[in-house]
Design a protein around this motif. Structure first.
Motif, PDB file in Angstrom:
ATOM      1  N   PRO A 151       0.815  -1.216   0.000  1.00  0.00           N
ATOM      2  CA  PRO A 151       0.000   0.000   0.000  1.00  0.00           C
ATOM      3  C   PRO A 151       0.852   1.272   0.000  1.00  0.00           C
ATOM      4  CG  PRO A 151      -0.064  -1.032   2.165  1.00  0.00           C
ATOM      5  CD  PRO A 151       0.695  -1.956   1.258  1.00  0.00           C
TER       6      PRO A 151
ATOM      7  N   GLU B 253       0.473   3.776   1.874  1.00  0.00           N
ATOM      8  CA  GLU B 253       0.747   4.158   3.265  1.00  0.00           C
ATOM      9  C   GLU B 253       2.057   3.556   3.773  1.00  0.00           C
ATOM     10  OE1 GLU B 253      -3.690   4.081   2.617  1.00  0.00           O
ATOM     11  OE2 GLU B 253      -2.034   2.736   2.161  1.00  0.00           O
TER      12      GLU B 253
ATOM     13  N   THR C  73      -5.228  -4.312  -4.108  1.00  0.00           N
ATOM     14  CA  THR C  73      -5.378  -4.526  -2.676  1.00  0.00           C
ATOM     15  C   THR C  73      -4.052  -4.959  -2.070  1.00  0.00           C
ATOM     16  OG1 THR C  73      -6.803  -5.503  -0.983  1.00  0.00           O
ATOM     17  CG2 THR C  73      -6.169  -6.945  -2.822  1.00  0.00           C
ATOM     18  N   ASN C  74      -4.067  -5.187  -0.774  1.00  0.00           N
ATOM     19  CA  ASN C  74      -2.841  -5.555  -0.071  1.00  0.00           C
ATOM     20  C   ASN C  74      -3.218  -6.420   1.141  1.00  0.00           C
ATOM     21  OD1 ASN C  74      -3.220  -3.714   2.350  1.00  0.00           O
ATOM     22  ND2 ASN C  74      -3.337  -2.255   0.652  1.00  0.00           N
TER      23      ASN C  74
ATOM     24  N   ASP D 234      -3.063  -5.934   4.291  1.00  0.00           N
ATOM     25  CA  ASP D 234      -3.767  -5.229   5.367  1.00  0.00           C
ATOM     26  C   ASP D 234      -5.257  -5.126   5.048  1.00  0.00           C
ATOM     27  OD1 ASP D 234      -1.188  -4.342   6.756  1.00  0.00           O
ATOM     28  OD2 ASP D 234      -0.960  -3.612   4.710  1.00  0.00           O
ATOM     29  N   GLU D 235      -5.566  -4.724   3.818  1.00  0.00           N
ATOM     30  CA  GLU D 235      -6.968  -4.623   3.404  1.00  0.00           C
ATOM     31  C   GLU D 235      -7.631  -5.995   3.379  1.00  0.00           C
ATOM     32  OE1 GLU D 235      -6.551  -0.730   0.469  1.00  0.00           O
ATOM     33  OE2 GLU D 235      -6.591  -2.736  -0.411  1.00  0.00           O
ATOM     34  N   MET D 236      -6.889  -7.003   2.976  1.00  0.00           N
ATOM     35  CA  MET D 236      -7.474  -8.337   2.911  1.00  0.00           C
ATOM     36  C   MET D 236      -7.751  -8.897   4.302  1.00  0.00           C
ATOM     37  SD  MET D 236      -5.716  -9.975  -0.423  1.00  0.00           S
ATOM     38  CE  MET D 236      -6.807 -11.367  -0.310  1.00  0.00           C
TER      39      MET D 236
ATOM     40  N   ILE E 100      -8.420  -7.079   7.076  1.00  0.00           N
ATOM     41  CA  ILE E 100      -9.594  -6.382   7.609  1.00  0.00           C
ATOM     42  C   ILE E 100     -10.848  -6.806   6.846  1.00  0.00           C
ATOM     43  CG2 ILE E 100      -9.359  -4.265   6.253  1.00  0.00           C
ATOM     44  CD1 ILE E 100     -10.333  -2.722   8.679  1.00  0.00           C
ATOM     45  N   GLY E 101     -10.709  -7.070   5.549  1.00  0.00           N
ATOM     46  CA  GLY E 101     -11.851  -7.549   4.768  1.00  0.00           C
ATOM     47  C   GLY E 101     -12.321  -8.915   5.238  1.00  0.00           C
TER      48      GLY E 101
ATOM     49  N   GLU F 235     -18.861  -0.668   9.471  1.00  0.00           N
ATOM     50  CA  GLU F 235     -17.602   0.003   9.147  1.00  0.00           C
ATOM     51  C   GLU F 235     -16.555  -0.610  10.056  1.00  0.00           C
ATOM     52  OE1 GLU F 235     -17.916   4.260   9.337  1.00  0.00           O
ATOM     53  OE2 GLU F 235     -19.687   4.266   8.041  1.00  0.00           O
TER      54      GLU F 235
ATOM     55  N   GLU G 114     -12.263  -0.746  11.025  1.00  0.00           N
ATOM     56  CA  GLU G 114     -10.997  -0.025  10.945  1.00  0.00           C
ATOM     57  C   GLU G 114      -9.873  -0.961  11.364  1.00  0.00           C
ATOM     58  OE1 GLU G 114      -8.899   3.874  13.104  1.00  0.00           O
ATOM     59  OE2 GLU G 114     -10.923   3.266  13.673  1.00  0.00           O
ATOM     60  N   GLY G 115      -8.818  -1.001  10.572  1.00  0.00           N
ATOM     61  CA  GLY G 115      -7.640  -1.779  10.910  1.00  0.00           C
ATOM     62  C   GLY G 115      -6.506  -0.838  11.275  1.00  0.00           C
TER      63      GLY G 115
END
Length: 148
Positions: free
Chosen positions: A34, A36, A44-45, A47-49, A51-52, A79, A81-82
């Motif tokens: 990412p 960030e 995607t990455n 981290d997103e996966m 939290i998903g 909603e 948040e990670g």
């Protein structure tokens, strides 16, 4: 005991700043580090996966628990948040916060609100992904329950 197998394939080109692609079931997506974390931010990455995975598992578990209890829900919104922290030069997934907004059907009794808040907490403890990360990632629930 039933055993379920899930398979993922992945391809990658380049070094840390490279790009790749994953394919697993109904999900096909580009991947990269990412922005960030000073990557190209393409697709995607991990981290997103993570939290998903945690969010969808939690949401499905919560919906099933509410249905099993016969609680009428007119809307269920989530909603999540990670939070990733740096420990020296290594990133670590520290926390996931789920913030469900549960709208009960108009004929729901006020007393059901407290019950649904408890069930929202229970869903996190029953979620398979939450169990998988337990002891490594803190998972919190901040439920908002209202009557339509």
């Amino acid at each position: 005991m039933a055993e379920h197998h899930f398979y993922l394939t992945a391809d990658w080109k380049g070094g840390r700043d490279g790009e790749g692609r994953i394919s697993v079931g109904n999900l096909q997506a580009p991947i990269s580090v990412p922005k960030e974390m000073n990557g190209p931010g393409v697709g995607t990455n991990p981290d997103e996966m993570l939290i998903g995975a945690a969010a969808t598992c939690y949401l499905i578990t919560l919906a099933a628990i509410l249905q099993n209890r016969g609680i009428g829900v007119s809307d269920l919104h989530l909603e999540s948040e990670g939070i990733v922290i740096m420990e020296g030069s290594s990133p670590r997934f520290q926390k996931i916060i789920h913030r469900p907004r549960i709208t009960l059907e108009a004929e729901a009794a006020e007393e059901q609100i407290e019950t649904v808040v408890v069930l929202a907490e229970r869903a996190e403890k029953a979620c398979m992904v939450s169990k998988a990360v337990q002891g490594n990632v803190e998972v919190l629930v901040e439920a908002d329950v209202v009557i339509a």
